[in-house]
Design an enzyme around this catalytic site. Structure first.
Site, short mmCIF file in Angstrom:
data_model
loop_
_atom_site.label_atom_id
_atom_site.label_comp_id
_atom_site.label_asym_id
_atom_site.label_seq_id
_atom_site.Cartn_x
_atom_site.Cartn_y
_atom_site.Cartn_z
N ASP A 102 0.86 -1.18 0.00
CA ASP A 102 0.00 0.00 0.00
C ASP A 102 0.90 1.24 0.00
OD1 ASP A 102 -3.03 0.65 0.39
OD2 ASP A 102 -2.07 1.89 1.91
N TYR A 230 -3.60 10.08 3.19
CA TYR A 230 -4.77 10.60 2.47
C TYR A 230 -4.74 12.09 2.20
CZ TYR A 230 -6.28 5.92 3.34
OH TYR A 230 -6.32 4.56 3.35
N HIS A 290 -6.61 -7.30 -1.58
CA HIS A 290 -5.77 -6.18 -1.18
C HIS A 290 -4.81 -6.54 -0.05
CE1 HIS A 290 -4.68 -1.97 -1.15
NE2 HIS A 290 -4.96 -1.86 0.14
#
Length: 313
Positions: A102, A230, A290
């Site tokens: 990630d 983010y 994922h």
């Protein structure tokens, strides 16, 4: 697991939590994503140590048992690179294999570009080579109700998460991120509302695992985690023609929702990504999602150890 040793080291005045198992000159450094933590690499750490490697995973600043930066809202992707280099320097590691999952893949790529002499090889899971200004995610093409645009809004995720305890937040995110399609909330929904409370955890993620994750995030909260990755913008280092020549391995689950990001599957399958990583091997795992390193841990361990052995001096 009980053989994994824990300690704190200081990087830029912050105490970072480090987990370590195994000894010797051949080092593997594991870099977590979100909602993950050092514990996400438990299977790979034990397997690497058993194969003769010194396996290290740490919590990035503001995550888990690592100290919060003084101003979490100013945390940046550049801090991740500082953390990686700081851990390596503090532990006396001249060179290591970097394994990123990630957003943990991002500092791996940047360290390989900025400090190539420190990198033996790069293994990334779920994320191909990405670099600001060169090969970015087309954020503007993501659905407005997708979690990334939503969580980038100041206060939005805080209000969403604040309705639940930490354990429920992590449970819902894990279940949500196991889906193979982009999960999009309607205008009158929040992201965590997309998960039916009766949905069970995946079979490979136990209640005990959830308990460990919860205890770590109860310690740190989500303040830094919402900033990086983010709300922080990846830095443009002015590298216009990036080339990583270190051996690389990209492991992608065929059922990873990240493949549904605009242009992403084509970027990988067409092998355009190899323009930036010239010594890259790409492996797709048919049932992988994922969280492939936890979901299919034994298969990932085998791929990892094979790669490490092939490229170790």
């Amino acid at each position: 697991m009980e053989q994994i040793q824990h300690k704190h080291i200081e990087v830029e005045g912050l105490k970072l939590h480090v987990a370590e198992i195994g000894t010797g000159p051949k080092v593997v450094l594991f870099l977590h994503g979100f909602p993950e933590i050092w514990y996400s690499w438990r299977h790979q750490m034990v397997a690497s140590a058993a194969a003769g490697y010194r396996a290290i995973a740490f919590d990035f600043r503001g995550y888990g048992l690592s100290q919060q930066p003084p101003e979490p809202e100013k945390a940046s992707f550049g801090d991740l690179v500082v953390d990686v280099m700081g851990v390596m320097n503090s532990l006396g590691i001249d060179k290591a294999f970097l394994v990123g999952k990630d957003f943990g893949a991002m500092p791996a790529f940047e360290v390989a570009l900025l400090h190539p002499e420190r990198v033996s090889g790069i293994i990334t899971l779920g994320i191909p080579f990405l670099l600001a200004g060169v090969s970015d995610i087309a954020m503007h093409l993501l659905p407005r109700g997708f979690y990334i645009p939503r969580w980038r809004e100041p206060g939005r995720a805080e209000a969403d998460f604040g309705r639940f305890d930490v354990k429920t937040v992590l449970r819902n995110i894990y279940i949500l991120f196991c889906e193979s399609e982009l999960q999009v909330a309607s205008d009158d929904q929040e992201i965590l509302d997309l998960v039916d409370p009766s949905t069970p955890l995946p079979v490979w993620f136990t209640e005990e695992d959830l308990k460990v994750y919860s205890s770590l995030y109860e310690n740190s909260g989500f303040r830094t985690a919402l900033q990086v990755p983010y709300r922080a913008m990846p830095e443009d280092h002015g590298i216009t023609d990036p080339k990583i020549t270190a051996p690389g391995l990209l492991i992608m689950g065929e059922k990873d929702y990240f493949l549904k990001f605009p242009g992403m599957e084509g970027y990988i399958r067409s092998e355009k990504v190899k323009e930036y990583m010239t010594n890259l091997e790409i492996i797709f795992m048919a049932e992988g999602n994922h969280f492939v390193q936890e979901q299919l841990s034994e298969q990932v361990n085998q791929l990892l150890i094979t790669f490490l052995n092939k490229h170790s001096n």
